[in-house]
Write an enzyme that holds these catalytic residues in place. Structure first.
Site, short mmCIF file in Angstrom:
data_model
loop_
_atom_site.label_atom_id
_atom_site.label_comp_id
_atom_site.label_asym_id
_atom_site.label_seq_id
_atom_site.Cartn_x
_atom_site.Cartn_y
_atom_site.Cartn_z
N LEU A 152 1.14 -1.07 -0.09
CA LEU A 152 -0.33 0.20 -0.50
C LEU A 152 0.56 0.94 0.34
CD1 LEU A 152 -2.58 -1.04 2.71
CD2 LEU A 152 -2.88 -1.32 -0.13
N ASP A 153 0.65 2.44 -0.70
CA ASP A 153 1.22 3.59 -0.74
C ASP A 153 1.27 4.01 0.77
OD1 ASP A 153 1.50 3.48 -3.67
OD2 ASP A 153 -0.51 4.77 -3.74
N ARG A 154 2.33 4.85 1.10
CA ARG A 154 2.90 5.14 2.39
C ARG A 154 1.34 6.33 3.03
NH1 ARG A 154 7.68 9.43 3.77
NH2 ARG A 154 7.08 9.40 5.93
N THR A 156 -1.49 5.38 1.85
CA THR A 156 -2.17 5.24 1.87
C THR A 156 -2.99 3.67 3.67
OG1 THR A 156 -3.37 4.58 -0.23
CG2 THR A 156 -3.79 3.05 0.86
N ARG A 253 -5.82 6.19 -7.80
CA ARG A 253 -5.94 6.62 -7.61
C ARG A 253 -5.86 7.87 -9.18
NH1 ARG A 253 -0.54 7.42 -4.44
NH2 ARG A 253 -0.27 9.58 -4.68
#
Length: 352
Positions: A152-154, A156, A253
């Site tokens: 997961l992105d930072r 998110t 996104r």
């Protein structure tokens, strides 16, 4: 370091750090283009350097960066040992564990936490915290990504699975490859959607100019499929439930930004402070200006247990910042008389 000296070191006798299998739709692309698209941590120039050093093989053989990949090719990558096992020291951190046994762990990742070490982020990652919590993680993916089967992105938050055993790692990677893992997200976006639900299906790959970003591509790229449903519509912002059928980097996104409904707080894809300043409601504008990360949360995760085969499904509660923002929006707009639309029947009262 050239390919010959690299082989002499015996590094290729160890398992590769990354392995990719080329699908039909990905064939006839340059090897360096393919790897830079599939490896967000590596630029194209970095990939070319790995190839020159002999750290990349196709079907067990060294090739040039210009090699055109073919359906069925197996690409193996050995990363430089900039971050070795000794540098991955356990660092205790708060972890919200949703499930754990000897083979797999599922947790609710907090926003702001980076999943694994990378350029500029060598300490304080989730991997460091997991090493302090677990007696073991699957060694595949080491040294930077032991046990990590997806990310997961930072900014998110939400449900993330980790492999603790080798057999779990291989099976979970297989499930992801064949799109057998169910992934649902909550996204707070700008604007009112055109309908109650829909699907967006595009090609997706690296942005042609800004290589740190991803983009919808009219030609080329990998297929990306996202299905969305409106949970709550508040006029200038909407809360969506998004199910992704593919797992491309930054997929939700990018897709929502492409639809002119960027995720609130997403500075990279058009949902940052500039967008917040354009909101007409004074109350809503003030709330959105305070947001400092993308309002995207992995709320649901479903998969088959990699060893027992049992069907597992998990719901990750919203973190305080996301839940608090939704509640403040609801209360503020009610006071302002803006009302609320809940066309799908899965609104605020049913959120985790």
């Amino acid at each position: 370091m050239n390919a010959t000296s690299y082989d002499a070191m015996g590094t290729r006798n160890s398992p590769p750090d990354l392995t990719f299998h080329v699908d039909v739709e990905e064939k006839l692309r340059r090897l360096d283009v393919f790897l830079s698209a599939r490896s967000p941590d590596c630029s194209r120039s970095q990939v070319q350097k790995l190839i020159r050093e002999g750290r990349v093989t196709v079907n067990g053989l060294p090739v040039k960066a210009s090699y055109e990949i073919r359906s069925g090719d197996c690409i193996a990558v050995w990363l430089p040992e900039a971050v070795g096992e000794d540098s991955l020291q356990p660092r205790p951190m708060p972890l919200e564990i949703l499930f754990e046994d000897d083979d797999v762990l599922v947790l609710n990742k907090a926003p702001g936490v980076i999943v694994h070490p990378g350029a500029g982020h060598e300490e304080g990652t989730l991997v460091h915290g997991l090493l302090a919590h677990c007696s073991r993680l699957a060694s595949r993916g080491a040294p930077r990504r032991p046990g990590i089967v997806h990310r997961l992105d930072r900014g998110t938050s939400g449900a993330l699975m980790v492999a603790k055993s080798e057999r779990a790692y291989l099976e979970l990677i297989r499930q992801f490859k064949h799109h057998e893992v169910g992934k649902e997200y909550l996204a707070l976006v700008y604007g009112t959607m055109a309908g109650a639900s829909g699907e967006i299906r595009t090609g997706m790959g690296r942005h042609p100019v800004d290589r740190k970003r991803m983009a919808v591509l009219e030609k080329g790229g990998r297929e990306a499929v996202s299905q969305w449903k409106v949970a709550v519509a508040w006029g200038e912002v909407s809360l969506l439930r998004v199910v992704i059928k593919t797992g491309r980097t930054h997929q939700i996104r990018v897709h929502l930004s492409h639809m002119q409904h960027p995720v609130v707080g997403d500075e990279t894809y058009g949902g940052g402070k500039r967008k917040a300043r354009a909101v007409k409601s004074d109350v809503l504008r003030e709330l959105l200006m305070e947001v400092d990360r993308q309002m995207l949360h992995a709320v649901g995760l479903a998969f088959r247990h990699p060893v027992s085969g049992a069907d597992l499904s998990f719901t990750a509660p919203l973190p305080p910042d996301f839940a608090g923002l939704l509640e403040r929006i609801r209360i503020s707009l009610q006071k302002e008389g803006a009302g609320r639309s809940d066309p799908s029947g899965v609104g605020m009262d049913k959120l985790p």
